[in-house]
Design an enzyme around this catalytic site. Structure first.
Site, PDB file in Angstrom:
ATOM      1  N   CYS A   1       0.792  -1.230   0.000  1.00 53.47           N
ATOM      2  CA  CYS A   1       0.000   0.000   0.000  1.00 53.47           C
ATOM      3  C   CYS A   1       0.828   1.285   0.000  1.00 53.47           C
ATOM      4  CB  CYS A   1      -1.059   0.009   1.109  1.00 53.47           C
ATOM      5  SG  CYS A   1      -0.659  -0.907   2.567  1.00 53.47           S
TER       6      CYS A   1
ATOM      7  N   ARG B   1       7.586 -10.808   5.254  1.00 53.17           N
ATOM      8  CA  ARG B   1       7.233 -10.575   6.651  1.00 53.17           C
ATOM      9  C   ARG B   1       7.994 -11.567   7.498  1.00 53.17           C
ATOM     10  NH1 ARG B   1       0.661  -9.876   5.840  1.00 53.17           N
ATOM     11  NH2 ARG B   1       0.851  -8.146   4.376  1.00 53.17           N
TER      12      ARG B   1
ATOM     13  N   GLN C   1       1.288 -11.216  -3.327  1.00 51.08           N
ATOM     14  CA  GLN C   1      -0.129 -10.897  -3.160  1.00 51.08           C
ATOM     15  C   GLN C   1      -0.734 -10.451  -4.480  1.00 51.08           C
ATOM     16  OE1 GLN C   1       0.250  -7.781  -0.185  1.00 51.08           O
ATOM     17  NE2 GLN C   1      -0.707  -9.103   1.333  1.00 51.08           N
TER      18      GLN C   1
ATOM     19  N   ASP D   1      -2.583  -8.004  -5.092  1.00 51.14           N
ATOM     20  CA  ASP D   1      -2.972  -6.846  -4.301  1.00 51.14           C
ATOM     21  C   ASP D   1      -3.472  -5.715  -5.192  1.00 51.14           C
ATOM     22  OD1 ASP D   1      -3.302  -5.478  -1.980  1.00 51.14           O
ATOM     23  OD2 ASP D   1      -1.175  -5.181  -1.561  1.00 51.14           O
TER      24      ASP D   1
ATOM     25  N   HIS E   1      -5.157  -1.431  -4.779  1.00 55.35           N
ATOM     26  CA  HIS E   1      -5.681  -0.334  -3.963  1.00 55.35           C
ATOM     27  C   HIS E   1      -6.524   0.567  -4.832  1.00 55.35           C
ATOM     28  CE1 HIS E   1      -2.271  -1.866  -1.660  1.00 55.35           C
ATOM     29  NE2 HIS E   1      -3.048  -1.621  -0.634  1.00 55.35           N
TER      30      HIS E   1
ATOM     31  N   LYS F   1     -12.454  -4.346   7.850  1.00 55.70           N
ATOM     32  CA  LYS F   1     -12.288  -5.105   6.608  1.00 55.70           C
ATOM     33  C   LYS F   1     -13.303  -6.227   6.494  1.00 55.70           C
ATOM     34  CE  LYS F   1      -8.883  -8.263   8.677  1.00 55.70           C
ATOM     35  NZ  LYS F   1      -7.604  -8.947   8.535  1.00 55.70           N
TER      36      LYS F   1
ATOM     37  N   HIS G   1      -8.150  -1.301   0.234  1.00 56.00           N
ATOM     38  CA  HIS G   1      -7.147  -2.344  -0.017  1.00 56.00           C
ATOM     39  C   HIS G   1      -7.921  -3.611  -0.345  1.00 56.00           C
ATOM     40  CE1 HIS G   1      -4.144  -0.198   2.777  1.00 56.00           C
ATOM     41  NE2 HIS G   1      -5.282   0.415   2.974  1.00 56.00           N
TER      42      HIS G   1
END
Length: 667
Positions: A348, A377, A395, A397, A399, A485, A531
């Site tokens: 993000c 991570r 991911q 991912d 946004h 979320k 997200h």
RNA sequence: GCCGGCGUAGCACAGCGGUAGUGCAGCGGUUUUGUAAACCGAAGGUCGGGAGUUCGAUCCUCUCCGCCGGCACCA
């Protein structure tokens, strides 16, 4: 004479009884054999001890061991039997709690020397003795004081804590089974003998007292129990089957990927696994091409960026920090570049930077930025688990930067995309849960109220508009630190649940990073940031795919789709021609020209779970045909090479493209 | 990270205070084969790393690493 009450029996008959009569007395009154086979009763559907006095009109049912409702009792009683056996065998062991869980039960003990697997057979043997004694379960109500001093005298510190935790207005129930007695909410069956012999202790494990890592660690003994031996056997068999489809095992056997000591939690993708991975990315990329812009943001960024986003503060323990190797080895060297970067744990902040680059107008919104972002991570060592929990993963991912007015529509649009993707992978049962504000969070309560209200509304719409495909729920306090979320959980082929997708509404990061757009009034406005990830971690999703298909992948995902095997070397040239033709049509085909018998090759490629094995000999070569054998079947089908390629290319078409094709054909 | 268990050849497993075996795979040969294992042969391992105990350690002890089962955690 006592006042009477009226009980309704399952056959509809109503009969009067004196108030205070027990279930046992009624059952015994009907027939001794009924009493004998009854382990509990249900009053108005609520399961109760058979010895409970009945005080009001109710529907009454007698529950025997085979009743589905008895299973929980069998397991719960078994946990008590386990605790008695353990305390008999290992004096000084403290008992804590022993609940029924899915597929069984456990009991947590405190003992200086934790139990090991070797102790289980011994304990099981003792349990069988306890069961054979067949002592009745008897319930007593104790005062708080009596219970507390009872456990204190016995040195049961954990039980004392449990007694203290029970609200003052509740009575304390103690269940005795012979000389052994435990604090318990109940209900129980009539005696320990009713547990039967269809039980098994499964494993030992550590577990924190009260689930709190700052509290002492107890030894948990897991067990399972069933009414009948056949059910236990079936359950054990099912566990065995599940082990066979373990993605770590299949990954090794099918040569998809590996792990090694030097890279804990990071995947070495082999060619076959990587083929699937790329197929997955290609699919996802096609699905987002119309609405999203795909980007790529840096892998390492200055730690200041993560301080701004808040990640450095909240998740430092779980982040990788990066310096030059020289600076790392010589932290005091001021002439070295001592700047600290973080390996990105999320995409993000990178996407916010891209959004911020250049002035954005309200006309540009919504702006949807996607990335197959590789994040790292530092997960706790004990958390790592094959592909399911890794330290480096990718991911899917994205946004979305939008106005508040656009927010709900964007969330619903994301929901539609997610459901469509899940369907394409064969997941039709989806649970969406709203995760609300956690204790550790940023932003004002007003912000949270607002964001949660929007999600709540969307959640209702999702369920209503899904035609039953979506079930919903709420996970209080489970949101992220920057916003509430949705969590999308999928149920796989063998009934296991996997949390994959997530949609997060964020009013905080845009503010922290100073992201804005120019509104229609010419003023700077703060966008809302959504997200979202659909499959979440591609690594993990592949793990799920591997397990749910047990390695028998649909053709479009299979890393090797077709193996062409000549019967003798005379057919080698034809086998190569067939393979070339398949490759030219986009199929992943390979010829196996080794000097081996067809039996050998069929066995080997079947074990490798190749979906299509094609055998070609002189016959096929002469007629330009192929003999096809499909994984999971022994049938052989002869068809022309052209037909075979046509049907396989059709089958190997990814679901989204197939849909597009069908739509075109349908006019 | 915590509790317990485990770590022997590419894989699956034996073994044990006197420096290691079996099967499959791989390699070399023979075999030309019609749908789940043809035959013969040679080879392959500082027994997870380090330290200690011992005349001697793959085996016992300690420690580190990794894995497994849970717990805790999961932006």
């Amino acid at each position: 004479m006592d006042a009477s009450l009226s009980l309704t029996f399952p056959d509809g008959a109503k009969r009067p009884f004196p108030i205070g009569i027990t279930g046992a007395a009624i059952a015994g009154g009907i027939s001794p054999s009924l009493l004998k086979r009854t382990v509990a009763m249900a009053l108005d559907g609520e399961v109760r001890d058979l010895s409970d006095p009945i005080t009001a009109d109710a529907r009454i049912e007698f529950i025997n061991r085979e009743d589905p409702r008895a299973l929980e009792l069998i397991r719960h009683d078994c946990a008590h039997v386990l605790a008695e056996a353990v305390q008999e065998l290992f004096p000084g062991t403290q008992v804590t709690i022993g609940p029924v869980i899915e597929n069984g039960f456990f009991y947590d003990f405190h003992r200086e020397q934790p139990f090991t697997l070797d102790d289980l057979p011994v304990i099981e043997k003792k349990m069988r003795e306890v069961i054979a004694r067949d002592r009745p379960f008897t319930k007593q109500e104790w005062s708080r004081y009596k219970a507390r001093s009872f456990f204190e005298t016995k040195g049961e510190a954990f039980k004392v804590e449990l007694v203290d935790a029970i609200p003052a207005d509740q009575t304390l129930k103690m269940y005795a089974q012979g000389d052994w007695i435990d604090l318990c909410r109940g209900p129980h069956m009539t005696s320990t003998g009713k547990v039967g012999n269809a039980f098994k202790l499964m494993k030992v494990a550590g577990a924190y007292w009260r689930g709190d890592s700052s509290k002492p660690m107890l030894t948990r003994i897991y067990g399972t129990a069933f009414a009948r031996q056949e059910e236990l056997d079936a359950h054990l068999k099912q566990i065995e089957e599940a082990e066979k489809r373990d993605h770590r095992k299949l990954g090794r056997e099918m040569d998809l990927f590996h792990f090694q000591d030097e890279g804990p939690g990071t995947v070495f993708w082999h060619a076959k696994g990587w083929t699937m991975f790329q197929e997955l990315i290609a699919y996802n990329r096609r699905r987002i091409r119309r609405d999203y812009e795909e980007v790529n943001a840096p892998q390492i960024l200055d730690k200041s960026l993560w301080e701004t986003s808040g990640h450095w503060g909240w998740y430092q323990e779980n982040m990788f920090a990066v310096k030059s190797a020289h600076a790392f080895m010589n932290p005091k060297d001021e002439s070295a570049d001592q700047k600290v970067f973080a390996l990105k744990p999320m995409n993000c902040p990178g996407h916010v930077q891209i959004f911020k680059h250049g002035l954005k107008s309200y006309r540009d919104l919504p702006i949807r930025i996607a990335e197959f972002g590789i994040v790292h991570r530092y997960e706790a060592s004990g958390a790592l688990h094959g592909l399911m929990r890794v330290r480096g993963f990718t991911q899917d991912d994205a946004h979305v930067f939008c106005t508040e007015e656009q927010l709900e529509a964007e969330i619903m649009k994301i929901n539609d995309l997610m459901m469509s993707v899940y369907r394409d992978f064969g997941f039709t049962e989806v649970v969406v849960k709203l995760a609300t504000r956690p204790e550790k969070r940023v932003g004002t309560d007003a912000m949270w109220d607002h964001a949660e209200a929007i999600l709540r509304k969307a959640l209702g719409r999702m369920e209503a508009e899904s035609g039953g495909a979506i079930k919903t729920g709420v996970n209080e306090g489970e949101g992220t630190f920057y916003g509430p979320k949705f969590e999308y959980t999928l149920r796989d082929a063998i009934g296991r649940d996997w949390q994959c997708g997530t949609t997060q509404v964020d009013f905080n990061l845009p503010e922290r990073f100073g992201a804005f757009y120019i509104g229609s009034d010419g003023e700077k406005k703060q966008p809302v940031m959504v997200h979202r990830a659909i499959v979440g971690s591609l690594e993990r999703f592949l793990g799920i795919i591997i397990e749910s298909h047990a390695g028998h992948f649909p053709l479009w995902l299979a890393p090797e789709q077709v193996l062409v095997c000549p019967i003798t070397s005379d057919a080698d040239a034809y086998a190569e021609r067939v393979t070339e033709a398949m490759l030219a049509h986009g199929l992943r085909a390979r010829a196996d020209l080794r000097n081996e018998k067809i039996n050998y090759k069929v066995r080997e490629h079947s074990l490798a779970k190749v979906p299509v094995i094609i055998a070609v000999g002189k016959r096929e070569a002469d007629e330009t045909t192929v003999t096809v054998r499909r994984l999971g079947s022994q049938a052989q089908t002869v068809m022309s090479l052209a037909d075979c390629i046509a049907s396989l290319t059709d089958e190997a078409t990814p679901p989204d493209l197939k849909r597009a094709k069908a739509a075109l054909a349908g006019g």
